[in-house]
Design a protein around this motif. Structure first.
Motif, PDB file in Angstrom:
ATOM      1  N   PRO A 105       2.675  68.381  38.857  1.00 33.90           N
ATOM      2  CA  PRO A 105       2.786  67.931  37.466  1.00 33.90           C
ATOM      3  C   PRO A 105       4.024  67.593  37.086  1.00 33.90           C
ATOM      4  N   GLY A 106       5.084  68.082  37.513  1.00 31.66           N
ATOM      5  CA  GLY A 106       6.660  67.834  37.084  1.00 31.66           C
ATOM      6  C   GLY A 106       6.944  66.473  37.540  1.00 31.66           C
ATOM      7  N   LEU A 107       6.382  66.234  38.816  1.00 25.61           N
ATOM      8  CA  LEU A 107       6.725  64.843  39.170  1.00 25.61           C
ATOM      9  C   LEU A 107       6.267  63.566  38.679  1.00 25.61           C
ATOM     10  N   ARG A 108       5.132  63.806  37.804  1.00 28.43           N
ATOM     11  CA  ARG A 108       4.535  62.766  37.253  1.00 28.43           C
ATOM     12  C   ARG A 108       5.334  62.408  35.887  1.00 28.43           C
ATOM     13  N   ALA A 109       6.265  63.369  35.483  1.00 31.49           N
ATOM     14  CA  ALA A 109       6.760  63.236  34.372  1.00 31.49           C
ATOM     15  C   ALA A 109       8.238  62.170  34.607  1.00 31.49           C
ATOM     16  N   MET A 110       8.538  62.036  35.723  1.00 35.46           N
ATOM     17  CA  MET A 110       9.508  61.199  36.479  1.00 35.46           C
ATOM     18  C   MET A 110       9.229  59.617  36.582  1.00 35.46           C
ATOM     19  N   PHE A 111       7.931  59.476  36.357  1.00 37.75           N
ATOM     20  CA  PHE A 111       7.642  58.063  36.561  1.00 37.75           C
ATOM     21  C   PHE A 111       7.771  57.185  35.454  1.00 37.75           C
ATOM     22  N   LYS A 112       8.309  55.850  35.647  1.00 38.17           N
ATOM     23  CA  LYS A 112       8.614  55.061  34.521  1.00 38.17           C
ATOM     24  C   LYS A 112       7.217  55.107  33.632  1.00 38.17           C
ATOM     25  N   GLU A 113       6.089  54.837  33.790  1.00 38.78           N
ATOM     26  CA  GLU A 113       5.218  54.748  32.934  1.00 38.78           C
ATOM     27  C   GLU A 113       4.743  56.113  31.993  1.00 38.78           C
ATOM     28  N   ASN A 114       5.174  57.172  32.664  1.00 36.43           N
ATOM     29  CA  ASN A 114       4.932  58.409  31.771  1.00 36.43           C
ATOM     30  C   ASN A 114       5.580  58.373  30.385  1.00 36.43           C
ATOM     31  N   GLU A 115       4.645  58.918  29.515  1.00 35.17           N
ATOM     32  CA  GLU A 115       4.923  58.933  28.011  1.00 35.17           C
ATOM     33  C   GLU A 115       6.140  59.352  27.627  1.00 35.17           C
ATOM     34  N   TYR A 116       6.667  60.582  28.719  1.00 31.54           N
ATOM     35  CA  TYR A 116       7.730  61.249  28.279  1.00 31.54           C
ATOM     36  C   TYR A 116       9.066  60.633  28.765  1.00 31.54           C
ATOM     37  N   ALA A 118      21.061  61.763  29.383  1.00 32.43           N
ATOM     38  CA  ALA A 118      22.259  61.267  28.811  1.00 32.43           C
ATOM     39  C   ALA A 118      23.076  62.419  28.395  1.00 32.43           C
ATOM     40  N   GLU A 119      22.496  63.722  28.241  1.00 31.05           N
ATOM     41  CA  GLU A 119      23.051  64.791  27.693  1.00 31.05           C
ATOM     42  C   GLU A 119      23.680  65.508  28.931  1.00 31.05           C
ATOM     43  N   GLY A 120      23.319  64.923  30.181  1.00 30.28           N
ATOM     44  CA  GLY A 120      23.995  65.766  31.216  1.00 30.28           C
ATOM     45  C   GLY A 120      22.962  66.429  32.254  1.00 30.28           C
ATOM     46  N   ILE A 121      21.534  66.383  31.717  1.00 27.14           N
ATOM     47  CA  ILE A 121      20.760  66.966  32.733  1.00 27.14           C
ATOM     48  C   ILE A 121      20.370  66.103  33.725  1.00 27.14           C
ATOM     49  N   THR A 122      20.163  66.878  35.224  1.00 23.82           N
ATOM     50  CA  THR A 122      19.695  65.999  36.318  1.00 23.82           C
ATOM     51  C   THR A 122      18.346  66.059  36.529  1.00 23.82           C
ATOM     52  N   PHE A 123      17.755  65.251  37.301  1.00 22.12           N
ATOM     53  CA  PHE A 123      16.519  65.317  37.718  1.00 22.12           C
ATOM     54  C   PHE A 123      16.260  64.833  39.069  1.00 22.12           C
ATOM     55  N   SER A 124      15.510  65.662  39.845  1.00 26.18           N
ATOM     56  CA  SER A 124      15.077  65.391  41.344  1.00 26.18           C
ATOM     57  C   SER A 124      13.870  65.165  41.371  1.00 26.18           C
ATOM     58  N   ALA A 125      13.534  64.018  42.366  1.00 29.56           N
ATOM     59  CA  ALA A 125      12.098  63.878  42.633  1.00 29.56           C
ATOM     60  C   ALA A 125      11.829  64.163  44.155  1.00 29.56           C
ATOM     61  N   CYS A 126      11.174  64.796  44.478  1.00 23.10           N
ATOM     62  CA  CYS A 126      10.576  65.301  46.022  1.00 23.10           C
ATOM     63  C   CYS A 126       9.935  63.861  46.586  1.00 23.10           C
ATOM     64  N   VAL A 178      15.971  60.917  44.088  1.00 20.27           N
ATOM     65  CA  VAL A 178      14.999  61.421  45.251  1.00 20.27           C
ATOM     66  C   VAL A 178      15.820  62.264  46.378  1.00 20.27           C
ATOM     67  N   VAL A 179      15.026  63.299  46.256  1.00 19.40           N
ATOM     68  CA  VAL A 179      15.602  64.335  47.453  1.00 19.40           C
ATOM     69  C   VAL A 179      14.538  64.587  48.410  1.00 19.40           C
ATOM     70  N   PRO A 180      14.874  64.664  49.662  1.00 21.53           N
ATOM     71  CA  PRO A 180      13.763  64.702  50.808  1.00 21.53           C
ATOM     72  C   PRO A 180      12.872  65.790  50.652  1.00 21.53           C
ATOM     73  N   GLY A 181      13.132  66.897  50.059  1.00 19.50           N
ATOM     74  CA  GLY A 181      12.061  68.081  49.816  1.00 19.50           C
ATOM     75  C   GLY A 181      12.663  68.933  48.573  1.00 19.50           C
ATOM     76  N   GLY A 182      11.593  68.986  47.836  1.00 20.23           N
ATOM     77  CA  GLY A 182      11.957  69.559  46.548  1.00 20.23           C
ATOM     78  C   GLY A 182      12.237  71.034  46.589  1.00 20.23           C
ATOM     79  N   VAL A 183      11.409  71.590  47.575  1.00 22.97           N
ATOM     80  CA  VAL A 183      11.552  73.295  47.792  1.00 22.97           C
ATOM     81  C   VAL A 183      13.190  73.417  48.380  1.00 22.97           C
TER      82      VAL A 183
END
Length: 70
Positions: A1-12, A21-29, A49-54
């Motif tokens: 579910p977390g990865l879905r939040a990373m797509f452009k069309e996501n409501e969030y 912009a506040e300094g939080i980084t996001f990784s996508a598996c 994008v990272v090779p493996g999230g785990v």
């Protein structure tokens, strides 16, 4: 579910961008993206994008970060 939040069309997407912009980084598996049939251009531009999230979580824990699961 977390990865879905990373797509452009996501409501969030706007919220994700504000947090970045506040300094939080996001990784996508990359493995999960492949399994979902998604590619990098469909991601929010702030997601790295990272090779493996785990593996990324393990690397951060080894660097002293703490993983808190909701």
């Amino acid at each position: 579910p977390g990865l879905r939040a990373m797509f452009k069309e996501n409501e969030y997407a706007p919220r994700i961008q504000r947090m970045a912009a506040e300094g939080i980084t996001f990784s996508a598996c990359a493995n999960t993206m492949t399994n979902m049939g998604r590619d990098t251009p469909t991601l929010n531009k702030v997601a790295k994008v990272v090779p493996g999230g785990v593996v990324r979580i393990m690397e951060l824990q080894e660097a002293g970060w703490t993983y808190i699961r909701p």
